[in-house]
Design an enzyme around this catalytic site. Sequence first.
Site, PDB file in Angstrom:
ATOM      1  CD1 TRP A  61      -1.927   2.553   2.181  1.00 28.42           C
ATOM      2  CD2 TRP A  61      -2.962   0.671   0.695  1.00 28.42           C
ATOM      3  NE1 TRP A  61      -3.026   2.846   1.450  1.00 28.42           N
ATOM      4  CE2 TRP A  61      -3.957   2.377   0.980  1.00 28.42           C
ATOM      5  CE3 TRP A  61      -3.780   0.207  -0.524  1.00 28.42           C
ATOM      6  CZ2 TRP A  61      -5.714   2.759   0.703  1.00 28.42           C
ATOM      7  CZ3 TRP A  61      -5.328  -0.180  -0.533  1.00 28.42           C
ATOM      8  CH2 TRP A  61      -5.569   1.352  -0.392  1.00 28.42           C
ATOM      9  N   PRO A  77      -7.384  -7.174   8.815  1.00 22.78           N
ATOM     10  CG  PRO A  77      -7.524  -9.131   7.973  1.00 22.78           C
ATOM     11  CD  PRO A  77      -7.044  -7.614   7.095  1.00 22.78           C
ATOM     12  CG  ASP A 118       4.801  11.828  23.459  1.00 22.43           C
ATOM     13  OD1 ASP A 118       4.638  10.593  23.140  1.00 22.43           O
ATOM     14  OD2 ASP A 118       4.844  12.673  22.007  1.00 22.43           O
ATOM     15  CG  ASP A 177      -0.431  12.135  15.098  1.00 23.36           C
ATOM     16  OD1 ASP A 177      -0.517  12.322  16.257  1.00 23.36           O
ATOM     17  OD2 ASP A 177      -0.436  12.258  13.882  1.00 23.36           O
ATOM     18  CD  GLU A 178       4.018  13.703  19.052  1.00 22.45           C
ATOM     19  OE1 GLU A 178       5.563  13.761  19.416  1.00 22.45           O
ATOM     20  OE2 GLU A 178       3.760  15.086  19.311  1.00 22.45           O
ATOM     21  CD1 TRP A 186      13.696  14.831  23.739  1.00 21.81           C
ATOM     22  CD2 TRP A 186      14.984  16.626  24.147  1.00 21.81           C
ATOM     23  NE1 TRP A 186      12.799  15.608  23.730  1.00 21.81           N
ATOM     24  CE2 TRP A 186      12.394  16.593  24.327  1.00 21.81           C
ATOM     25  CE3 TRP A 186      14.858  17.683  24.716  1.00 21.81           C
ATOM     26  CZ2 TRP A 186      12.754  17.796  24.458  1.00 21.81           C
ATOM     27  CZ3 TRP A 186      14.041  19.068  25.179  1.00 21.81           C
ATOM     28  CH2 TRP A 186      12.817  18.948  25.067  1.00 21.81           C
ATOM     29  CD  GLU A 244       1.865  18.562  24.136  1.00 20.39           C
ATOM     30  OE1 GLU A 244       0.920  18.080  24.051  1.00 20.39           O
ATOM     31  OE2 GLU A 244       3.450  18.464  23.537  1.00 20.39           O
ATOM     32  CG  HIS A 285       2.711  15.587  26.854  1.00 19.38           C
ATOM     33  ND1 HIS A 285       1.618  15.225  26.168  1.00 19.38           N
ATOM     34  CD2 HIS A 285       3.659  15.786  26.696  1.00 19.38           C
ATOM     35  CE1 HIS A 285       2.870  14.946  24.886  1.00 19.38           C
ATOM     36  NE2 HIS A 285       4.097  15.649  25.779  1.00 19.38           N
TER      37      HIS A 285
HETATM   38  C1  BGC Z   1       6.258  15.504  22.320  1.00 18.35           C
HETATM   39  C2  BGC Z   1       7.583  15.972  23.371  1.00 18.35           C
HETATM   40  C3  BGC Z   1       8.456  15.855  22.881  1.00 18.35           C
HETATM   41  C4  BGC Z   1       8.643  17.083  21.718  1.00 18.35           C
HETATM   42  C5  BGC Z   1      10.445  16.833  21.307  1.00 18.35           C
HETATM   43  C6  BGC Z   1       6.592  16.582  21.372  1.00 18.35           C
HETATM   44  O1  BGC Z   1       5.488  16.197  19.953  1.00 18.35           O
HETATM   45  O2  BGC Z   1       4.999  15.015  22.571  1.00 18.35           O
HETATM   46  O3  BGC Z   1       6.639  15.887  24.747  1.00 18.35           O
HETATM   47  O4  BGC Z   1       9.497  16.444  23.474  1.00 18.35           O
HETATM   48  O5  BGC Z   1       7.089  16.486  20.654  1.00 18.35           O
HETATM   49  O6  BGC Z   1      10.417  17.953  21.205  1.00 18.35           O
END
Ligand code: BGC
Length: 988
Positions: free
Chosen positions: A171, A181, A553, A558-559, A619, A827, A854
């Site tokens: 796809w 499925p 997070d 969609d993360e 990070w 957040e 968050h």
């Molecule tokens: C996340 C954060 C993350 C950040 C990076 C975001 O989309 O949700 O918590 O640390 O991206 O800045």
Amino acid sequence: MVVLVKIRHRARQMPNNKYFIITAALLIAWLGMVSTSAAELQPLALRCEYRVNPEGIDTLEPRLTWQVASPQRGARQTACQILVASSDQLLEKNHGDLWDTHKIAGGQTINVPYAGQTLVSREQCFWKVRVWNEQGKPSAWSKPARWSMGLLGPTDWQAHYISFQDTTPLWTNASQLYLPPAHQYRKEFTSSHRIKRATLFATALGIYELSLNGQPVGDDRFAPGWTDYHQSAYYHTYDVTGLIRQGGNALGAWVADGWYSGYLGFGLLTGIGTERIGRFTYGKTPAFMAQLEIEYHDGTQTTISTDPSWKETGGGPIRQADFLMGEYYDARQEMSGWSQPGFDDSQWQPAVLAADNGSVPATFYEFENPASPTNAPQISGHPVDLGFQRPPRLEAFPGVPVRPAQELDAVAITSPTNGIYIFNLGQNFAGVARLKVKGAAGTVIRLRYGEMLYPDGQLMTENLRKARATDFYVLRGDPHGETYTPRFTYHGFQYVEVTGYPGKPDKRAIKGIVLQSDTPMASGFACSDPLASRLFKNIVWTQRANFIDLPTDCPQRDERFGWMGDAQIYVHCATLNADVAAFYTKWLRQVMEAQRASGTFPGYCPFPFQHGWNFGTAWCDAGVICPWTLWQAYGDKRIIEHCWPFMTKFMDWRKGNSRNFLGLAQGNDWGDWLSFGQKTPLDYIDTVYFAKTAHLMSQMAAALGKDQEAAEYSQLFANIKAAFDERYLRPDGSLTVDTQTAYALALEMDLIPGELRLKSGRVLAEKIKSSETADTSGMTTGFLGTRPLLPVLTSVEENDLAIKQFQSRKFPSWGYEVEQGATTIWEHWDSFTKDHGFGGVNGQQNASMNSFAHYSFGAVGEWMLNDLGGIQSDGPGYDKIILHPHPPTPARDFGHPPITWVKTHYDSIHGRIESNWSLKGRHFKLDTTIPANTTATVYLPTSSEKNVTESGLPLARIQHAKFIRLDNGCAILAVESGKYAFESQLAQ
Ligand code: BGC
């Protein structure tokens, strides 16, 4: 003695109660016994590799941990004996045929590595321990515990990865969802003799659920967990002895896409990953492998393993199964009895060897670092093969499974539109809904999930972005009613919108099923400010919602990535709230696995695709900070040993990129993410984190006995500190980077020389105070600056300001968020405001980048337990404890009624530590528990040790609590284990 006094006093009130007198006499006799009895120190809470009776361990030196408990003060273990036997009968007879340590001197109870006979695959190990107390008397043996070994080498696996024959074209359409499925696999077999033991080993590229003879195997979800499947995968081990029967049996498995081939993170949103469509990240077709080993009483054994003799179908009820998008379940397609013997599977197809699906060429798109640091990263494509590749490493799952942890009842139902019902579950969380319904076959019910409602009562889904977060259920028409719980997805939500329900549902139609990695709670917090008590709950709920196989997070949009900045900010708080030792052990392997060739750690781990640069300051540093924190919390040296080569490579990268010991100004510019009105430059932050990681490395090197490296990292830290001071510090203690975060970070990381520390602290305090207005709290810090802010204020004698900020209800503050109705940590401080809805206080907020779960700002939990409650570890592993409560100064103005009592506890690896304090005027009380086998340094606010009493007695008469000195308004005591009731008078 104290007990006797109390009994006499009560006996005077009840002179005629003969039962009371008898009971008292017995109690006195018992106390007499325990005071001299060897049984007073009890070994308990036995665990292996942090888990209770784990199955499938693959280290040859599993570590054993226990606690000791005693009703008496000063209880210490002076020696122990561990027995490990190959059967429970041998253990019962005190015969440790695998390992008998005999009596070994010492107080070790944490992570004692097994050092007996070499362990082999499948070995059953039964163990117990006894301990000697400080008088040299042995305890009784502990209750027995056990572990089993997994499959230690590739040759132990006879099974093959199997799949369905996948003839679908790849796809490549990003504008339409592709949701295949889930597949079912089955195999019948006969078990001919009397069964002694049956063990099932299973793994998948994708996620699986197993059933044996129609019974679920365990209640795990999302096994085997997320790894970089190109490097490794986990297998899980289940004891299924109770599920097998002599005669005909059937083993069944559901297999869905999961992280392996389903929609993942923001791939679809940002147009990266395989063919820029957001799915098929690691491969195209999920695969499954299992091996069931049955041992019979007669000594023979059978192995049932996955191979093409298995049957499979994609025609079952789970028509769609995707983490982000949700499930589509058509109950009319259920096949009753499919995982039981005798089921007619003639309509099913033979499974194929996963490798037989052949190669699937595709293009994988992701960002690449630019050749020159002044340019921005660009997306580029490279060829990949999405065909089956066996993960090079297959390892025993070292973590804790995701499980249903709690059920939530609906507190209200509303109907904003005809036929649409919204169930309010009263709490934001992660999990799924359980639907109960009765109706005609073919009726389609749609469940949409959201964290919030719009003012008009409609479900707010803007913040889910590309996550469809919708489940569908098609009724089979059972006249007795039917129940549906999605299996292969989860959502972050408080509200469930139900469309298509036959008739009008009542509250029982929807329940919330809370899912989380099985990390037992380890703390409690309450205080006289009810808002702070609610905040603690919000922090814990947010942790639970994001601890789903990895520390994510957020659970809704969609993360759901293991963002490293968030992780390093929160990890210490996480270790306080729950037992997360095994959970992070698992994730840290993925962090190390994600290390880039350059040596840096990426922004999120696992790292399925690169977005932006492959590093960002603060990070990438999670790769050092998280292992260090785990070592500190659990005394776990193995974890830092395992991470050591990766951390060293990372530090080499840091050293190679730094000029004159200062930090970088490149990479992802997240910095003090979501700070409010003040930006702290990236190179400043990077310098601070360079210093921090060098400092932590020197401590870890010393703990591992790497003396030269310890000295080198210590020198590196000194050099960075000198460079920092020259570049950023003025002689009056102020900084050339004039943000609250700059001060909070520098003070936290010990970059201000001792003589200027209080001065810098005062500048920080003044900055906060002068920024406060009638409407704003004065705080401007973002993710990075907020965590250390209150701990730093407390440490620079600005505890009252820390408490004031903590109790503030003005924007931005924790209290503000709670007053806006938060049940989790948001957040943004103003993710929702009663006045402006989702637009934030200034009406500018991006509603799509607005998670309501968050955890970063929730890291204040560490100040609540460590500083306000005062429970801290003095060095790694809580062997030594600091109890230093920080009550407010009486009669100061806090803007709110000052905190007058705090009740908090922490279940350390040695057992429960309690700190319950109260303040009446200047009279301070501290009721505390210090676990056996530990000691504590206790700080009691007072002008003189003469004011200090314990259970009403002057300190001089207390055997197990010794006054050391007066310091900075506190009497400092050296206290042995036990329960104490201290009282003191604060200075005028
Ligand atoms: C996340 C954060 C993350 C950040 C990076 C975001 O989309 O949700 O918590 O640390 O991206 O800045």
